[in-house]
Structures are given as C-alpha cells and as structure tokens.
Design a protein around this motif. Structure first.
Motif, PDB file in Angstrom:
ATOM      1  N   VAL A  43       0.853  -1.179   0.000  1.00  0.00           N
ATOM      2  CA  VAL A  43       0.000   0.000   0.000  1.00  0.00           C
ATOM      3  C   VAL A  43       0.893   1.234   0.000  1.00  0.00           C
ATOM      4  CG1 VAL A  43      -1.737   1.299   1.286  1.00  0.00           C
ATOM      5  CG2 VAL A  43      -1.821  -1.206   1.247  1.00  0.00           C
ATOM      6  N   PRO A  44       0.682   2.178  -0.902  1.00  0.00           N
ATOM      7  CA  PRO A  44       1.492   3.398  -0.911  1.00  0.00           C
ATOM      8  C   PRO A  44       1.404   4.120   0.439  1.00  0.00           C
ATOM      9  CG  PRO A  44       0.198   3.235  -2.916  1.00  0.00           C
ATOM     10  CD  PRO A  44      -0.299   2.149  -2.009  1.00  0.00           C
ATOM     11  N   GLY A  45       2.545   4.606   0.916  1.00  0.00           N
ATOM     12  CA  GLY A  45       2.567   5.308   2.192  1.00  0.00           C
ATOM     13  C   GLY A  45       3.674   4.797   3.085  1.00  0.00           C
ATOM     14  N   PRO A  46       3.872   5.426   4.241  1.00  0.00           N
ATOM     15  CA  PRO A  46       4.989   5.074   5.127  1.00  0.00           C
ATOM     16  C   PRO A  46       4.802   3.759   5.875  1.00  0.00           C
ATOM     17  CG  PRO A  46       3.610   6.766   6.130  1.00  0.00           C
ATOM     18  CD  PRO A  46       3.089   6.571   4.739  1.00  0.00           C
ATOM     19  N   GLU A  47       3.555   3.305   6.025  1.00  0.00           N
ATOM     20  CA  GLU A  47       3.329   2.069   6.756  1.00  0.00           C
ATOM     21  C   GLU A  47       3.688   0.871   5.882  1.00  0.00           C
ATOM     22  OE1 GLU A  47       0.851   4.082   5.905  1.00  0.00           O
ATOM     23  OE2 GLU A  47       0.234   5.165   7.721  1.00  0.00           O
ATOM     24  N   HIS A  48       4.173  -0.174   6.507  1.00  0.00           N
ATOM     25  CA  HIS A  48       4.459  -1.410   5.780  1.00  0.00           C
ATOM     26  C   HIS A  48       3.196  -2.256   5.783  1.00  0.00           C
ATOM     27  CE1 HIS A  48       8.854  -1.174   5.001  1.00  0.00           C
ATOM     28  NE2 HIS A  48       8.772  -0.271   5.961  1.00  0.00           N
ATOM     29  N   HIS A  49       2.205  -1.815   4.999  1.00  0.00           N
ATOM     30  CA  HIS A  49       0.940  -2.521   4.866  1.00  0.00           C
ATOM     31  C   HIS A  49       0.813  -3.062   3.442  1.00  0.00           C
ATOM     32  CE1 HIS A  49      -0.927   0.003   8.377  1.00  0.00           C
ATOM     33  NE2 HIS A  49      -0.097  -0.923   8.794  1.00  0.00           N
ATOM     34  N   PHE A  50       0.086  -4.155   3.339  1.00  0.00           N
ATOM     35  CA  PHE A  50       0.016  -4.867   2.068  1.00  0.00           C
ATOM     36  C   PHE A  50      -1.404  -5.330   1.796  1.00  0.00           C
ATOM     37  CE2 PHE A  50       4.048  -5.216   4.117  1.00  0.00           C
ATOM     38  CZ  PHE A  50       4.944  -4.857   3.122  1.00  0.00           C
ATOM     39  N   LEU A  51      -1.688  -5.528   0.529  1.00  0.00           N
ATOM     40  CA  LEU A  51      -2.984  -6.042   0.089  1.00  0.00           C
ATOM     41  C   LEU A  51      -2.793  -7.454  -0.438  1.00  0.00           C
ATOM     42  CD1 LEU A  51      -4.159  -2.869  -1.847  1.00  0.00           C
ATOM     43  CD2 LEU A  51      -4.978  -3.616   0.404  1.00  0.00           C
ATOM     44  N   ILE A  52      -3.726  -8.337  -0.094  1.00  0.00           N
ATOM     45  CA  ILE A  52      -3.657  -9.725  -0.552  1.00  0.00           C
ATOM     46  C   ILE A  52      -5.077 -10.250  -0.676  1.00  0.00           C
ATOM     47  CG2 ILE A  52      -3.519 -10.804   1.738  1.00  0.00           C
ATOM     48  CD1 ILE A  52      -1.251 -12.611   0.480  1.00  0.00           C
ATOM     49  N   ASN A  53      -5.229 -11.365  -1.377  1.00  0.00           N
ATOM     50  CA  ASN A  53      -6.568 -11.876  -1.671  1.00  0.00           C
ATOM     51  C   ASN A  53      -7.270 -12.428  -0.441  1.00  0.00           C
ATOM     52  OD1 ASN A  53      -4.406 -13.841  -1.993  1.00  0.00           O
ATOM     53  ND2 ASN A  53      -5.962 -15.319  -2.613  1.00  0.00           N
ATOM     54  N   PRO A  54      -8.580 -12.293  -0.384  1.00  0.00           N
ATOM     55  CA  PRO A  54      -9.369 -12.915   0.687  1.00  0.00           C
ATOM     56  C   PRO A  54      -9.368 -14.425   0.505  1.00  0.00           C
ATOM     57  CG  PRO A  54     -10.816 -11.856  -0.915  1.00  0.00           C
ATOM     58  CD  PRO A  54      -9.412 -11.504  -1.307  1.00  0.00           C
ATOM     59  N   TYR A  55      -9.027 -15.137   1.564  1.00  0.00           N
ATOM     60  CA  TYR A  55      -8.884 -16.597   1.492  1.00  0.00           C
ATOM     61  C   TYR A  55     -10.222 -17.255   1.206  1.00  0.00           C
ATOM     62  CZ  TYR A  55      -6.705 -21.093   2.666  1.00  0.00           C
ATOM     63  OH  TYR A  55      -6.188 -22.372   2.632  1.00  0.00           O
ATOM     64  N   GLY A  56     -10.251 -18.071   0.172  1.00  0.00           N
ATOM     65  CA  GLY A  56     -11.464 -18.771  -0.208  1.00  0.00           C
ATOM     66  C   GLY A  56     -12.163 -18.176  -1.406  1.00  0.00           C
ATOM     67  N   MET A  57     -11.744 -16.992  -1.837  1.00  0.00           N
ATOM     68  CA  MET A  57     -12.364 -16.348  -2.995  1.00  0.00           C
ATOM     69  C   MET A  57     -11.613 -16.743  -4.258  1.00  0.00           C
ATOM     70  SD  MET A  57     -13.284 -12.299  -3.575  1.00  0.00           S
ATOM     71  CE  MET A  57     -14.498 -12.293  -2.243  1.00  0.00           C
ATOM     72  N   MET A  58     -12.344 -17.165  -5.284  1.00  0.00           N
ATOM     73  CA  MET A  58     -11.724 -17.498  -6.552  1.00  0.00           C
ATOM     74  C   MET A  58     -11.125 -16.241  -7.181  1.00  0.00           C
ATOM     75  SD  MET A  58     -12.212 -20.780  -6.840  1.00  0.00           S
ATOM     76  CE  MET A  58     -12.115 -21.274  -8.562  1.00  0.00           C
ATOM     77  N   PHE A  59     -10.082 -16.424  -7.963  1.00  0.00           N
ATOM     78  CA  PHE A  59      -9.368 -15.268  -8.496  1.00  0.00           C
ATOM     79  C   PHE A  59     -10.244 -14.419  -9.417  1.00  0.00           C
ATOM     80  CE2 PHE A  59      -4.577 -16.348  -7.992  1.00  0.00           C
ATOM     81  CZ  PHE A  59      -4.787 -16.642  -6.659  1.00  0.00           C
ATOM     82  N   ASP A  60     -11.160 -15.051 -10.126  1.00  0.00           N
ATOM     83  CA  ASP A  60     -12.004 -14.263 -11.027  1.00  0.00           C
ATOM     84  C   ASP A  60     -13.132 -13.555 -10.290  1.00  0.00           C
ATOM     85  OD1 ASP A  60     -13.613 -16.445 -10.465  1.00  0.00           O
ATOM     86  OD2 ASP A  60     -14.043 -16.932 -12.558  1.00  0.00           O
ATOM     87  N   GLU A  61     -13.183 -13.701  -8.968  1.00  0.00           N
ATOM     88  CA  GLU A  61     -14.174 -13.009  -8.139  1.00  0.00           C
ATOM     89  C   GLU A  61     -13.588 -11.820  -7.385  1.00  0.00           C
ATOM     90  OE1 GLU A  61     -17.061 -16.645  -6.704  1.00  0.00           O
ATOM     91  OE2 GLU A  61     -15.138 -16.415  -5.661  1.00  0.00           O
TER      92      GLU A  61
END
Length: 250
Positions: A43-61
């Motif tokens: 995630v842009p910004g000073p924090e070391h935060h990240f985005l990742i997929n919700p577990y159990g959701m198919m990639f095309d969803e």
C-alpha cells in the motif's frame, strides 16, 4: 457505512484496482490454482501494509474492495469480512520485508511452471522470451509447504536482487516495483516454460541460445527489465477485463 473506496487514499484505491485486475487476469489465462496462490502489493505510504486476496475467494471473483489489508505479520489492519491464508503470506512477507523495490510479489502454481521447476536444468535458454527471465533468475529448493518462518531467510538469500524465481518442485515467483511489471514478468516466464515443454516434447534436437547472446542480455538486465513494457501493456489489459470480466474495480 462508508465503502472501502471512501476509507482509503486515492493511491491505495488505484493499487487495489490494479491488484484485483491482476488476480482476474491470472484466472483468465488459467494460471490460478483454485484459491491457493497469491499476489500481494504494498500500500502506498509510510506504513508497511500490504494487500492480498481474501482466502477462499476465486481469483475471477476478486474485487478492489474485497482485498484484505495486512501488516508484515499478516495481521489485518483494516476491518474486513474476509481472512487471509497465513501460510500463503509467508513467502510474500519475506520478499516485501527484504526488498523495498518489491512493491508487488506474484507467486503461482502453474502446470508449466511447476513442470519446469522439477527439471534439473531449470529454465533453459531456448527462446527469446526466456532471455528476460534468465537475465534476473534465481532458484529456491523445496522445503515443504511454506509454513516455517525460518524458511524466509533462506528464500530471501536465494532471491537476492533478482526479479524472477523458480521455486523447485513448487512454482514461479516474480517481483517488481509495479503490479504491471510483476504481471508482465510472470507472463514472460510462464510463456518461456510453456515453450520449453513443447519444444522438449517434440523429441527433436534443440538449439540453445548461445552463451554470448545470453551474457549480453545479462549485462543489460537493468536496462531491459525497466523497459519491459509493463506500463505499456497494462491499459490494454484493463480494457480487456472491462469487456470480458467487469467489476474488478468495485
């Protein structure tokens, strides 16, 4: 109640849209493994935060709003109805923590990628496509399912400063400073694996690209990878998704 878009910065929302698009394009090409691989983005910004997929959701969803924001330990830092796969984040957190330039990390279990990862010779210099990956390629030996935090230091040491990695008996990994470049890198490496397997299956004698040409590519690796075309191809990828699988940007 505020929407996710209303709760985050403009820069984070753009990252969410691009990351959701990357997930859907992985599904489009048939590179997904049900719900068991991951693409993460800082995630842009000073924090070391990240985005990742919700577990159990198919990639095309996957949508921009459904992506889960976590810290380096995989703890959620923003309210979400979804959880993540902690084991899946071990590899990603290791790379993100060690490499400031790794704004996006893509790890896939493609059939062609795993097949090449089982070959002792690994990726061979058989195609023009393979040269870009070979210019910045590393290998990591299989240690079992990625549950052991101690593996992180060995994976990071093996990765070094490279942007392409073959995880032996496991799959493929790319990292880059943009989602577009990480995706393009995976496209090139996956295509290289597909070409190699088809060439080997022909049973004909193969013509490897000379060491002299390969050395020249390696010498120009930084210049080549920075002009690889991720930013050029990405708008067209988004237009393709708008036609074939809209809704990723919600």
């Amino acid at each position: 109640m505020q929407s996710v878009k209303q709760q985050v910065s403009e820069q984070e929302w753009k990252t969410r849209v691009d990351l959701a698009a990357a997930y859907r394009m992985v599904a489009h090409y048939g590179w997904d493994d049900l719900v068991f691989t991951h693409i993460s983005a800082r995630v842009p910004g000073p924090e070391h935060h990240f985005l990742i997929n919700p577990y159990g959701m198919m990639f095309d969803e996957v949508t921009a709003s459904s992506l889960v924001k976590v810290d380096l330990q995989g703890n959620k830092v923003m309210t979400s109805d979804y959880d993540i796969n902690p084991a899946g984040f071990v590899i990603h957190s290791a790379v993100h923590e060690a490499r400031d330039d790794a704004q996006c990390v893509m790890h896939l279990h493609t059939t062609a990628g795993i097949a090449v990862s089982t070959q002792k010779g690994g990726l061979l210099a058989l195609s023009q496509q393979s040269l870009l990956a070979l210019s910045s390629l590393s290998y990591h030996d299989y240690e079992g399912i990625a549950l052991n935090p101690d593996e992180k230091k060995r994976l990071v040491a093996d990765l070094g400063t490279t942007n392409f990695m073959i995880l032996r008996n496991h799959g493929l990994l790319t990292c880059a400073d943009t989602i577009a470049d990480a995706f393009l890198g995976m496209f090139i490496m996956q295509r290289s694996c597909e070409i190699q397997l088809q060439a080997q299956a022909s049973g004909q004698a193969l013509i490897p690209i000379s060491e002299q040409i390969l050395a020249g590519i390696k010498a120009q690796a930084k210049q080549v990878t920075r002009s690889a075309g991720g930013a050029l191809a990405w708008p067209g990828i988004l237009r393709k998704l708008d036609r074939s699988n809209p809704g990723y940007d919600q």
